[in-house]
Design a protein around this motif. Sequence first.
Motif, PDB file in Angstrom:
ATOM      1  N   UNK A 277       0.878  -1.164   0.000  1.00  0.00           N
ATOM      2  CA  UNK A 277       0.000   0.000   0.000  1.00  0.00           C
ATOM      3  C   UNK A 277       0.917   1.216   0.000  1.00  0.00           C
ATOM      4  N   UNK A 278       0.489   2.269  -0.669  1.00  0.00           N
ATOM      5  CA  UNK A 278       1.336   3.453  -0.808  1.00  0.00           C
ATOM      6  C   UNK A 278       0.499   4.710  -0.652  1.00  0.00           C
ATOM      7  N   UNK A 279       1.185   5.832  -0.562  1.00  0.00           N
ATOM      8  CA  UNK A 279       0.487   7.116  -0.430  1.00  0.00           C
ATOM      9  C   UNK A 279      -0.068   7.607  -1.762  1.00  0.00           C
ATOM     10  N   UNK A 280       0.174   6.869  -2.830  1.00  0.00           N
ATOM     11  CA  UNK A 280      -0.327   7.234  -4.142  1.00  0.00           C
ATOM     12  C   UNK A 280       0.439   6.482  -5.214  1.00  0.00           C
ATOM     13  N   UNK A 281       0.213   6.864  -6.455  1.00  0.00           N
ATOM     14  CA  UNK A 281       0.847   6.194  -7.596  1.00  0.00           C
ATOM     15  C   UNK A 281       1.987   7.008  -8.195  1.00  0.00           C
ATOM     16  N   UNK A 282       2.291   8.160  -7.595  1.00  0.00           N
ATOM     17  CA  UNK A 282       3.281   9.059  -8.174  1.00  0.00           C
ATOM     18  C   UNK A 282       4.714   8.668  -7.858  1.00  0.00           C
ATOM     19  N   UNK A 283       5.619   9.259  -8.612  1.00  0.00           N
ATOM     20  CA  UNK A 283       7.046   8.950  -8.500  1.00  0.00           C
ATOM     21  C   UNK A 283       7.584   9.203  -7.097  1.00  0.00           C
ATOM     22  N   UNK A 284       7.041  10.210  -6.400  1.00  0.00           N
ATOM     23  CA  UNK A 284       7.570  10.582  -5.090  1.00  0.00           C
ATOM     24  C   UNK A 284       6.704  10.085  -3.936  1.00  0.00           C
ATOM     25  N   UNK A 285       5.738   9.213  -4.229  1.00  0.00           N
ATOM     26  CA  UNK A 285       4.912   8.663  -3.153  1.00  0.00           C
ATOM     27  C   UNK A 285       5.700   7.618  -2.362  1.00  0.00           C
ATOM     28  N   UNK A 286       5.132   7.239  -1.226  1.00  0.00           N
ATOM     29  CA  UNK A 286       5.833   6.375  -0.276  1.00  0.00           C
ATOM     30  C   UNK A 286       5.139   5.026  -0.131  1.00  0.00           C
ATOM     31  N   UNK A 287       5.946   3.958   0.004  1.00  0.00           N
ATOM     32  CA  UNK A 287       5.414   2.676   0.459  1.00  0.00           C
ATOM     33  C   UNK A 287       5.072   2.848   1.940  1.00  0.00           C
ATOM     34  N   UNK A 288       3.869   2.445   2.344  1.00  0.00           N
ATOM     35  CA  UNK A 288       3.498   2.559   3.756  1.00  0.00           C
ATOM     36  C   UNK A 288       3.137   1.210   4.381  1.00  0.00           C
ATOM     37  N   UNK A 289       2.922   0.202   3.549  1.00  0.00           N
ATOM     38  CA  UNK A 289       2.602  -1.122   4.083  1.00  0.00           C
ATOM     39  C   UNK A 289       3.079  -2.169   3.086  1.00  0.00           C
ATOM     40  N   UNK A 290       3.604  -3.261   3.604  1.00  0.00           N
ATOM     41  CA  UNK A 290       4.098  -4.354   2.759  1.00  0.00           C
ATOM     42  C   UNK A 290       3.756  -5.662   3.454  1.00  0.00           C
ATOM     43  N   UNK A 291       3.266  -6.624   2.677  1.00  0.00           N
ATOM     44  CA  UNK A 291       2.994  -7.948   3.233  1.00  0.00           C
ATOM     45  C   UNK A 291       3.246  -9.011   2.181  1.00  0.00           C
ATOM     46  N   UNK A 292       3.552 -10.221   2.664  1.00  0.00           N
ATOM     47  CA  UNK A 292       3.856 -11.314   1.740  1.00  0.00           C
ATOM     48  C   UNK A 292       3.450 -12.638   2.362  1.00  0.00           C
ATOM     49  N   UNK A 293       3.120 -13.573   1.486  1.00  0.00           N
ATOM     50  CA  UNK A 293       2.774 -14.921   1.919  1.00  0.00           C
ATOM     51  C   UNK A 293       3.141 -15.904   0.804  1.00  0.00           C
ATOM     52  N   UNK A 294       3.972 -16.907   1.104  1.00  0.00           N
ATOM     53  CA  UNK A 294       4.318 -17.890   0.069  1.00  0.00           C
ATOM     54  C   UNK A 294       3.152 -18.838  -0.203  1.00  0.00           C
ATOM     55  N   UNK A 295       3.121 -19.367  -1.425  1.00  0.00           N
ATOM     56  CA  UNK A 295       2.106 -20.374  -1.726  1.00  0.00           C
ATOM     57  C   UNK A 295       2.596 -21.328  -2.791  1.00  0.00           C
ATOM     58  N   UNK A 296       1.978 -22.495  -2.764  1.00  0.00           N
ATOM     59  CA  UNK A 296       2.272 -23.562  -3.714  1.00  0.00           C
ATOM     60  C   UNK A 296       1.082 -23.673  -4.663  1.00  0.00           C
ATOM     61  N   UNK A 297       1.304 -23.345  -5.935  1.00  0.00           N
ATOM     62  CA  UNK A 297       0.206 -23.352  -6.908  1.00  0.00           C
ATOM     63  C   UNK A 297      -0.257 -24.773  -7.227  1.00  0.00           C
ATOM     64  N   UNK A 298       0.663 -25.718  -7.212  1.00  0.00           N
ATOM     65  CA  UNK A 298       0.298 -27.100  -7.530  1.00  0.00           C
ATOM     66  C   UNK A 298      -0.605 -27.681  -6.447  1.00  0.00           C
ATOM     67  N   UNK A 299      -0.216 -27.475  -5.196  1.00  0.00           N
ATOM     68  CA  UNK A 299      -1.004 -27.987  -4.074  1.00  0.00           C
ATOM     69  C   UNK A 299      -2.145 -27.047  -3.683  1.00  0.00           C
ATOM     70  N   UNK A 300      -2.066 -25.779  -4.183  1.00  0.00           N
ATOM     71  CA  UNK A 300      -3.037 -24.731  -3.840  1.00  0.00           C
ATOM     72  C   UNK A 300      -3.116 -24.519  -2.331  1.00  0.00           C
ATOM     73  N   UNK A 301      -1.931 -24.308  -1.771  1.00  0.00           N
ATOM     74  CA  UNK A 301      -1.811 -24.120  -0.323  1.00  0.00           C
ATOM     75  C   UNK A 301      -1.075 -22.821  -0.038  1.00  0.00           C
TER      76      UNK A 301
END
Length: 197
Positions: free
Chosen positions: A9-33
């Motif tokens: 999530x960011x403060x906008x789409x512009x060149x000088x906007x800031x990342x304010x939130x980041x999240x990640x989760x791994x997954x296995x497409x074959x097992x759908x987990x």
Amino acid sequence: MRYLSFDIEATGLGEKDYIIEFAMIPFDAKQRVLEEGLSKHFYIKCPSFDSMKKDLDPWVIEHNEELIKKAHKDGIEIERFKRELEIYVTNPTIKEYFQGQKITLFGKSMNAIDLPFMNRDLGWEFMRKHFNHRVHDLTSVTYSLIDLKCLPAKCESGSELMKHFNMGHVAHTALEDARNTALMYFKMLKQFSNKKS
């Protein structure tokens, strides 16, 4: 294949906007987990909402004021985030999960802000060191399915795609969006792997 579904999530789409939130989760497409136990979430520090308000997009002001205030108050500095992300991707558990290969990123409309902002804030060298130069984008898959007339044209919108799969509304929080992007892909795999040629 295995992917790292992520969202920012960011403060906008512009060149000088800031990342304010980041999240990640791994997954296995074959097992759908989804690997819930390996998910990770960060708030990333930004200037105060009041100091940025005059330059913010009206949509951001209406929908992300609380998130910006949370990031400003509780977020970590971008350099610390970079260190934490490196610790995560080099962790033996993560390396084993991805079988020693560079991690392939998975997301939605990544070319809009996710990849440009990450290249800008984390650096080209960091990104190439830890992540595959190939990525997997749910939006591109969706466009292909629309072109094949397997999905209605309105599904090019993320919110409409969520509705199509009876998944409610887009959360606009990084971890929920990362999770839901992977879950929508699972639904596509299930639906279209059952189609007869």
